[in-house]
Enzyme design. Sequence first.
Site, mmCIF file in Angstrom:
data_model
loop_
_atom_site.group_PDB
_atom_site.id
_atom_site.type_symbol
_atom_site.label_atom_id
_atom_site.label_comp_id
_atom_site.label_asym_id
_atom_site.label_seq_id
_atom_site.Cartn_x
_atom_site.Cartn_y
_atom_site.Cartn_z
ATOM 1 N N MET A 61 0.866 -1.177 0.000
ATOM 2 C CA MET A 61 0.000 0.000 0.000
ATOM 3 C C MET A 61 0.903 1.227 0.000
ATOM 4 O O MET A 61 1.727 1.407 0.896
ATOM 5 C CB MET A 61 -0.914 0.000 1.233
ATOM 6 C CG MET A 61 -1.834 1.208 1.304
ATOM 7 S SD MET A 61 -2.894 1.407 -0.171
ATOM 8 C CE MET A 61 -4.158 0.193 0.179
ATOM 9 N N TYR A 62 0.759 2.034 -1.029
ATOM 10 C CA TYR A 62 1.528 3.276 -1.114
ATOM 11 C C TYR A 62 0.718 4.417 -0.524
ATOM 12 O O TYR A 62 -0.498 4.485 -0.693
ATOM 13 C CB TYR A 62 1.908 3.574 -2.569
ATOM 14 C CG TYR A 62 2.992 2.649 -3.059
ATOM 15 C CD1 TYR A 62 4.333 2.993 -2.911
ATOM 16 C CD2 TYR A 62 2.674 1.417 -3.628
ATOM 17 C CE1 TYR A 62 5.335 2.134 -3.340
ATOM 18 C CE2 TYR A 62 3.670 0.556 -4.054
ATOM 19 C CZ TYR A 62 4.995 0.919 -3.907
ATOM 20 O OH TYR A 62 5.993 0.064 -4.319
ATOM 21 N N LEU A 63 1.424 5.286 0.184
ATOM 22 C CA LEU A 63 0.753 6.390 0.872
ATOM 23 C C LEU A 63 1.155 7.717 0.249
ATOM 24 O O LEU A 63 2.292 7.881 -0.202
ATOM 25 C CB LEU A 63 1.153 6.393 2.355
ATOM 26 C CG LEU A 63 0.852 5.096 3.125
ATOM 27 C CD1 LEU A 63 1.558 5.106 4.468
ATOM 28 C CD2 LEU A 63 -0.644 4.941 3.327
ATOM 29 N N PHE A 106 -3.167 5.448 -1.220
ATOM 30 C CA PHE A 106 -3.699 5.858 -2.519
ATOM 31 C C PHE A 106 -3.492 4.847 -3.639
ATOM 32 O O PHE A 106 -4.134 4.976 -4.680
ATOM 33 C CB PHE A 106 -3.186 7.244 -2.918
ATOM 34 C CG PHE A 106 -1.856 7.237 -3.603
ATOM 35 C CD1 PHE A 106 -1.761 7.453 -4.965
ATOM 36 C CD2 PHE A 106 -0.702 7.011 -2.881
ATOM 37 C CE1 PHE A 106 -0.539 7.436 -5.587
ATOM 38 C CE2 PHE A 106 0.522 7.001 -3.503
ATOM 39 C CZ PHE A 106 0.612 7.218 -4.857
ATOM 40 N N MET A 107 -2.645 3.834 -3.418
ATOM 41 C CA MET A 107 -2.505 2.838 -4.477
ATOM 42 C C MET A 107 -1.991 1.526 -3.916
ATOM 43 O O MET A 107 -1.055 1.512 -3.124
ATOM 44 C CB MET A 107 -1.529 3.358 -5.538
ATOM 45 C CG MET A 107 -1.503 2.566 -6.810
ATOM 46 S SD MET A 107 -3.140 2.453 -7.578
ATOM 47 C CE MET A 107 -2.694 2.315 -9.304
#
Lengths: 172, 172
Positions: A36-38, A102-103
């Site tokens: 999970m990218y922040l 966000f992704m």
Amino acid sequence: MIELEVKVPCRDLAGLERRLLSLGARHLEDLEQVDMYLSHPVRDFGATDEALRLRRENQRSRITYKGPKLDQDTKMREEIELEVEDLERMSMLLERVGFRPFMKVVKRRRVLELEGVHFCLDRVEGLGDFVEMEYQGQDLGEGKRRINELRTRLELKGNERRSYLELLLEKG
Amino acid sequence: MIELEVKVPCRDLAGLERRLLSLGARHLEDLEQVDMYLSHPVRDFGATDEALRLRRENQRSRITYKGPKLDQDTKMREEIELEVEDLERMSMLLERVGFRPFMKVVKRRRVLELEGVHFCLDRVEGLGDFVEMEYQGQDLGEGKRRINELRTRLELKGNERRSYLELLLEKG
């Protein structure tokens, strides 16, 4: 510690694996990675070429910061990584101080090692198959030499400098 | 989980400890806590009444987010906490995304328990001695009743709502 990474698309991961094994590569591990990218509260990580990532890898949970790429040919960048006790709580804590998930990037990764270079055979959900060659060490020149020699020997063509995250974002 | 906390200055920690033991308190643990508080890249944690803390406690490393106080009498606030593998790396990672270490709080803490309330007998470097009464649970009213009853019984006067961090900052 510098991590040197070269990635190329690969149409035949099974064939590459057979070829690596015939050259004497060792199979190291199989991983299921959910990343999970922040996003940062005020900084545009896309513009600064940084990333903050929470990764679940099999049973382990880690947080990783990736600094901007330092080199044109490879994907060399600073990485700061550590294990955390609980990914949900780490994510909640970061959200409280303004970060936003966000992704998500999900992949299955098979790792082999040959001559000190790690070959990550990746099946990335929504993107396809790739191989990442990784050299970790202090000697950048030596790493580049080894990776280039192996790329030639294995006829691995292309150089995808964009991360899976960037590729997924561009794909939309 | 709500944490209810009341803190009072204490001139005689040794006397309080004897009194607690005579009432049947159990000695739980002795801790050496080194806390590093971080500032946010753009938010003023002083103004928002939040905190982000890295704590080394004996051999354990943890990160904690504290939300704003929710109550006038007590120090009730949301806390999100988890263990991390390495405090230096966690600190370096946070610095890369804009957080800055700005205040260190060092204390020795002896913890006793009486009737479901934890008594933390604290010697804080540069500040002096305090006792913190802590109740953890879901029932706020019950926690308040127990703490107030014990405060009366132990003649613990005063109510220091400021954190050690705030007290040290005000002391300058």
